[in-house]
Design an enzyme around this catalytic site. Structure first.
Site, mmCIF file in Angstrom:
data_model
loop_
_atom_site.group_PDB
_atom_site.id
_atom_site.type_symbol
_atom_site.label_atom_id
_atom_site.label_comp_id
_atom_site.label_asym_id
_atom_site.label_seq_id
_atom_site.Cartn_x
_atom_site.Cartn_y
_atom_site.Cartn_z
ATOM 1 N N HIS A 141 0.816 -1.218 0.000
ATOM 2 C CA HIS A 141 0.000 0.000 0.000
ATOM 3 C C HIS A 141 0.851 1.269 0.000
ATOM 4 C CE1 HIS A 141 0.407 -0.311 4.510
ATOM 5 N NE2 HIS A 141 0.512 0.994 4.383
ATOM 6 N N ASP A 164 0.161 -7.553 1.125
ATOM 7 C CA ASP A 164 0.596 -6.177 1.402
ATOM 8 C C ASP A 164 2.114 -6.067 1.474
ATOM 9 O OD1 ASP A 164 0.449 -3.494 1.825
ATOM 10 O OD2 ASP A 164 -0.560 -3.585 3.755
ATOM 11 N N SER A 215 4.527 2.196 8.045
ATOM 12 C CA SER A 215 4.232 1.094 7.133
ATOM 13 C C SER A 215 5.458 0.708 6.318
ATOM 14 C CB SER A 215 3.096 1.479 6.191
ATOM 15 O OG SER A 215 1.898 1.659 6.900
#
Length: 605
Positions: free
Chosen positions: A177, A208, A286
């Protein structure tokens, strides 16, 4: 026994020992520490760097001994009425001395143990920082998502930031992402003001994860890669390293492992193994590593909204599965599925109905995906007893590590595409065993469409598209209630009946004289063209363009019908495209290779 004063004295000693002049100070488990490059020394063992350091260590230890020897612990004693006062007083005094001596030793031991544990935790954080300085990078992404209502154009571009880290083979691992729908990606390493251009080598949106590469040799000077470890046990400490919002320097957040179980991956909308930790994972974290010891325990990727300090990291088995697929095939291969919907068999009457003996456990097969290999051998109402000789409990769980249990889907997802599995089932009271080939399965309605342009076909102002969940998401955050109910239910529940099948809909009507009166027939499924059932959008295009009839008939939901004169509709299509500034009547994926070459040749002239 220890009194309140004894506990307070021990805590006071610990507090004085905790904030040693060697370390910059203590921090709680969930405190975020931001550091620049520096050197840290072990607070217990003397550093071997110089005599001055040894002198500092000895002075510090002498102070520590004198501090601990000054601790006095108090105890209570009751005097028996059967003794004389002098004897009782003497006995009480002796007991006090013995208790105080024992309590003092215990308090000293407790203080030293607490200090050692505290220093070990701090050392782990400092070591994680030292590892991260030459491995963790900041990622700058420019992205542009397509418009699903107007599939021939993109939305305005947006900028975002994330983290990543170097793995073996001069590659950078991050979250999918972070680079989804990217148009331009830059990377900056710690301590450098320069941003380097990066290319996305492979992306796995279900798990992901993404791999980036940097061609510039200057970037790799001084960079070291991190090794992948194993799944941490509960309550093991981890340090999440990255570049979260709120600052520009590298950040470390400490926490412990709370649980390990299959979890919904928000980005890919899939259920895979994940690790829950109590360290805060914020936007920008992230893609950063979660370090345990000197190895990576996982990749930070999401948190739990409306909760404090509940974050999730992608565990090493999922990471290795992704990387192995990329190394073997050059691209992302996906995660396998059996294509089953199963029901627990915890109810006694349900088990008796399906002739399950008390010694048998398993789950009931409710639905089977027709495109799966399991559809060939399994049947509805079969009871799956085991998967690869691993018994399945009545709640669908299987053993995992030390007295932990997880759903048996994890065993399936860790298989490589085209691997086989032995499945034991109970059918009509008889135990049978089958060999099932596993592979990734595509849903009838795709859950996501990252890094690709939507498909569309325009004929006489009628815009045909395959139904996708991103199209429904265009109806806003409350898309489940705001989008067309029938399309939403089909997107979430229907299974494909054949490989490559799509649910084709008429998304909108671009008004023109030729389609007047059909403008209210939007958001309906196209079932047939000239009496032939539609398999997918490419099939619909071929049925229309290869039509030999004077009129083209479209059969829609609710028994609605559209009829157009073929020649007039074809002529009107060019007029409508020019009016709406649409470059082509079909998306690139529907144009065959020869037509694409002709278009590229025409554009180059």
């Amino acid at each position: 026994m220890f009194g309140m004063r004894a506990t307070a004295a021990a805590r006071a000693a610990v507090r004085r020992l905790r904030f040693s002049p060697i370390h910059p100070g203590g921090s709680s488990n969930n405190e975020t520490l931001v550091f620049h490059h520096s050197h840290f020394y072990d607070p217990i063992k003397p550093p071997s760097a110089s005599n001055a350091a040894n002198t500092l260590f000895i002075a510090r230890n002498n102070d520590r001994k004198s501090l601990l020897s000054s601790i006095r612990l108090y105890s209570t004693c009751s005097v028996s009425n059967s003794s004389t006062p002098d004897v009782a007083a003497s006995d009480c005094s002796s007991r006090l001395e013995n208790n105080e001596a024992g309590a003092e030793v215990a308090a000293v031991a407790a203080a030293e143990a607490h200090v050692a544990m505290r220093n070990a935790a701090m050392d782990d954080a400092y070591y994680a920082i030292e590892l991260a300085l030459d491995s963790v990078v900041k990622i700058f992404t420019v992205a542009s998502s397509p418009s699903y209502f107007l599939p021939w154009q993109n939305k305005s571009q947006r900028e975002s930031m994330g983290s990543g880290f170097v793995i073996s083979g001069r590659r950078i691992l991050t979250n999918a992402h972070v680079v989804a729908d990217h148009t331009f990606v830059l990377i900056r390493k710690h301590g450098s003001p320069i941003k380097y251009r990066a290319e996305v080598q492979a992306v796995g949106h279900e798990c992901d994860l993404a791999i980036l590469v940097v061609e510039n040799e200057e970037f790799w000077e001084g960079m070291t890669f991190l090794e992948l470890g194993d799944i941490p046990f509960l309550q093991e400490a981890v340090a999440v390293v990255g570049y979260p919002q709120g600052g520009d320097n590298i950040s470390v957040t400490k926490g412990v492992v709370s649980r390990v179980e299959p979890t919904q991956y928000v980005h890919g909308a899939t259920q895979l193994l994940a690790i829950q930790i109590d360290a805060a994972i914020n936007p920008g974290n992230s893609g950063g590593p979660a370090i345990m010891g000197d190895k990576v325990a996982g990749v930070a990727f999401q948190n739990l909204s409306n909760a404090e300090n509940i974050g999730y990291i992608i565990p090493v088995p999922v990471i290795k599965h992704f990387i192995a697929g990329v190394e073997e095939t050059g691209d992302y291969v996906g995660f396998c599925s059996m294509g089953l919907s199963c029901q627990p068999t915890e109810n006694v009457q349900l088990r008796e109905h399906f002739k399950m003996r008390p010694s048998l456990t398993g789950v009931l097969v409710s639905r089977i995906n027709p495109t799966s290999d399991a559809y060939r051998v399994l049947k509805k109402d079969d009871i799956i007893l085991s998967f690869d000789s691993v018994p399945i409990a009545n709640d669908g769980s299987v053993p995992f590590r030390n007295r932990e249990r997880i759903t048996f889907d994890h065993l399936v997802s860790m298989k490589k595409p085209n691997d086989t599995a032995q499945v034991k089932v109970l059918r009509d009271g008889e135990e049978l065993e089958f060999t099932v080939t596993l592979r990734p399965l595509q849903p009838l309605v795709p859950v996501h469409q990252f890094d690709k342009l939507p498909s569309y076909f325009i004929f006489a102002g009628l815009v045909f598209i395959p139904l996708t969940q991103p199209y429904l998401h265009e109806y806003g955050e409350d898309w489940y209630n705001a989008s067309p109910r029938r399309l939403c239910e089909r997107a979430l529940r229907e299974l494909p009946q054949k490989v490559g099948q799509q649910l084709v809909i008429l998304s909108q009507v671009l008004m023109d004289d030729i389609n007047t009166g059909y403008e209210r027939l939007a958001d309906l499924q196209v079932k047939k063209v000239n009496g032939i059932e539609v398999d997918n959008l490419k099939h619909l295009q071929l049925l229309v363009e290869d039509s030999s009839k004077e009129n083209v008939r479209f059969d829609l939901d609710d028994e609605r019908v559209i009829v157009l004169n073929y020649n007039a509709a074809k002529f009107a299509t060019s007029r409508i495209l020019k009016r709406h500034r649409i470059p082509s009547a079909t998306s690139n994926d529907l144009i065959d290779e020869q037509s694409l070459l002709d278009i590229e040749l025409a554009c180059s002239k």
